[in-house]
Design an enzyme around this catalytic site. Structure first.
Site, short mmCIF file in Angstrom:
data_model
loop_
_atom_site.label_atom_id
_atom_site.label_comp_id
_atom_site.label_asym_id
_atom_site.label_seq_id
_atom_site.Cartn_x
_atom_site.Cartn_y
_atom_site.Cartn_z
N HIS A 1 37.25 -1.02 20.22
CA HIS A 1 36.54 -0.52 21.41
C HIS A 1 36.07 -1.64 22.32
O HIS A 1 35.20 -1.44 23.16
CB HIS A 1 35.38 0.37 21.00
CG HIS A 1 35.87 1.65 20.42
ND1 HIS A 1 36.27 2.71 21.19
CD2 HIS A 1 36.10 2.01 19.13
CE1 HIS A 1 36.71 3.68 20.40
NE2 HIS A 1 36.62 3.29 19.16
N LYS B 1 43.90 2.25 23.55
CA LYS B 1 42.67 2.58 24.28
C LYS B 1 42.64 1.81 25.60
O LYS B 1 43.37 2.17 26.51
CB LYS B 1 41.47 2.38 23.36
CG LYS B 1 41.48 3.47 22.25
CD LYS B 1 40.47 3.33 21.15
CE LYS B 1 40.68 4.45 20.11
NZ LYS B 1 39.92 4.28 18.88
N SER C 1 31.79 2.93 18.14
CA SER C 1 32.16 3.71 19.32
C SER C 1 31.32 4.96 19.53
O SER C 1 31.34 5.54 20.60
CB SER C 1 33.62 4.11 19.24
OG SER C 1 33.79 5.06 18.21
C1 LIG Z 1 40.41 4.63 17.46
C2 LIG Z 1 40.00 3.64 16.41
C3 LIG Z 1 40.94 3.04 15.57
C4 LIG Z 1 42.37 3.52 15.52
O1 LIG Z 1 43.05 3.14 16.67
P1 LIG Z 1 44.46 3.82 16.96
O2 LIG Z 1 45.29 2.76 17.58
O3 LIG Z 1 44.17 4.97 17.84
O4 LIG Z 1 45.00 4.26 15.63
C5 LIG Z 1 40.54 2.02 14.73
N1 LIG Z 1 39.25 1.59 14.69
C6 LIG Z 1 38.32 2.17 15.47
C7 LIG Z 1 36.93 1.66 15.41
C8 LIG Z 1 38.65 3.22 16.33
O5 LIG Z 1 37.72 3.81 17.06
#
Ligand SMILES: *Cc1c(COP(=O)(O)O)cnc(C)c1O
Length: 409
Positions: A217, A248, A189
């Site tokens: 992502h 997200k 990301s």
């Molecule tokens: C944001 C993120 C997570 C964690 O996701 P959440 O549901 O916000 O805990 C896991 N892996 C990656 C690559 C992330 O960017």
């Protein structure tokens, strides 16, 4: 021990390095996202545009999602009232897991409090299921995977980011009979680059390793039904376990893994991070399920197309001004500044002078010397907002006399 002094020292060090984190206090406005109100430290307010959110498709305000949440809230109440094992499994949780299994073409899925917890709990539990397991982890994997792998007591190997030759070398050096798992992400990301998923799966086949792919992502945003990059590339059946977030692109909250029914059954039964915690509020599960369902359809495809278009426009325009963009063809638009203090200063000026909110990204999230602004254009950023951002960046670039030489990704 002088506890206060130790805290002062720890926090002081962050200040000194220019990477002390300040949280910007914003109120998102339903139906107007990415517009929001910024509550300034002095008590005044200002209208801003959010340019660094992970509500990638604006689903956090989609009526389909909100209606599903209102309905579940009104019919069942606030919390689930228990762990999954003790009274906290509802029809909403079952429907959400069915929706997720279908999304990834898997038999089953398991919902966690977050994708962080899902990664951490799963990767720390797997060595209990496969004694002697060796985990091969990409060097740029997310902190949640690193934590899970670090404290699982098992063996780990870190391969250089997306480096297939290095991964092969590490696999070859280990006992062919040892159980193995390769853990990686489909889109990283901070640079927005893609993993060589097919080639990693080929290596996994060759060395009889399991594959664990974090599509956090990518879910909702890639593939004809929003199943992620593996769906887009026709590789879903080659991945043993998917990890994804509901927070997200799906715009709600929570995380999950998906895989075979047997794998989900085992993780469900052995992972403390799944067992000993209250399950998601039913309204959250209902909203997430509605969002996933919507993004599987034509409405979702329209949002995906618009997101990609806006990302391409923004990259093209910033590149046209000679700014150092990293461009791997994903929806993420990183502009590398390369110094934590300059990055923070640019971010402050964008917010204060232009009402543009983009959080500076510093070490340890990215390597030192690659500090950056990371823009996340969405379908709900319109042409005017994109234009305002480009003009703001152009003006600040000149004001700060920053170099306009191009860097290559
Ligand atoms: C944001 C993120 C997570 C964690 O996701 P959440 O549901 O916000 O805990 C896991 N892996 C990656 C690559 C992330 O960017």
């Amino acid at each position: 021990m002088n506890y206060d002094a130790a805290l002062d020292q720890a926090i002081g060090q962050l200040h000194e390095e220019g990477r002390y984190r300040t949280f910007i206090d914003i109120e998102r406005r339903k139906d107007h996202y990415p517009q929001a109100v910024w509550n300034r430290p002095d008590g005044t307010q200002a209208e801003i545009t959010v340019w660094c959110g992970n509500d990638y498709l604006g689903m956090g305000q989609h009526p389909i999602v909100l209606n599903a949440m209102h309905e579940a809230l009104d019919s069942t109440g606030a919390g689930s009232g228990g762990t999954r094992n003790i009274s906290g499994t509802t029809v909403y949780h079952k429907q959400l897991e069915a929706e997720l299994a279908d999304l990834h073409g898997k038999e089953a899925a398991l919902v966690f409090s977050s994708a962080y917890t899902a990664n951490d709990a799963t990767l720390s539990t797997l060595p209990k299921l496969f004694p002697g397991l060796i985990i091969y982890s990409d060097s740029l994997n997310h902190a949640s995977m690193i934590e899970g792998i670090r404290r699982n007591g098992g063996a780990k190997r870190i391969f250089r980011h997306n480096d297939l030759a290095h991964l092969r070398e590490l696999l070859e050096a280990d006992d062919p009979a040892a159980p193995k798992l390769i853990a990686f992400e489909s889109i990283y990301s901070m640079d927005g680059d893609f993993a060589p998923i097919k080639e990693i799966c080929d290596l996994a086949d060759e060395f009889n390793a399991l594959t664990y792919l974090d599509e956090v992502h990518a879910v909702g945003m890639y593939g004809p039904r929003g199943g992620g990059v593996a769906e887009r590339d026709g590789l879903m059946d080659r991945i043993d376990m998917f990890n994804g977030t509901l927070g997200k692109a799906f715009g709600v909250f929570g995380g999950y893994i998906a895989g075979t029914a047997k794998m989900m059954d085992a993780v469900r039964s052995y992972a403390p991070g799944f067992i000993f915690t209250t399950s998601l509020p039913p309204a959250v599960a209902a909203g997430a399920a509605a969002s996933i369902r919507y993004l599987k359809g034509v409405g979702g495809q329209k949002l995906r197309n618009a997101q990609q278009l806006h990302a391409r426009i923004l990259k093209m325009r910033l590149k046209g001004l000679g700014m150092p963009i990293i461009d791997h063809g994903s929806h993420i638009v990183p502009v590398v500044i390369g110094d934590p203090k300059h990055t923070k200063a640019l971010s402050d000026m964008l917010l204060g002078d232009f009402g543009i909110y983009v959080q500076p990204i510093n070490y340890p999230t990215v390597p030192r010397g690659t500090e950056r602004l990371r823009f996340t254009p969405s379908p709900v950023h319109d042409a005017k907002q994109i234009d305002h951002l480009v003009r703001g960046m152009d003006a600040l670039w000149s004001r700060c006399a920053l170099s306009r030489a191009e860097i290559s990704a």
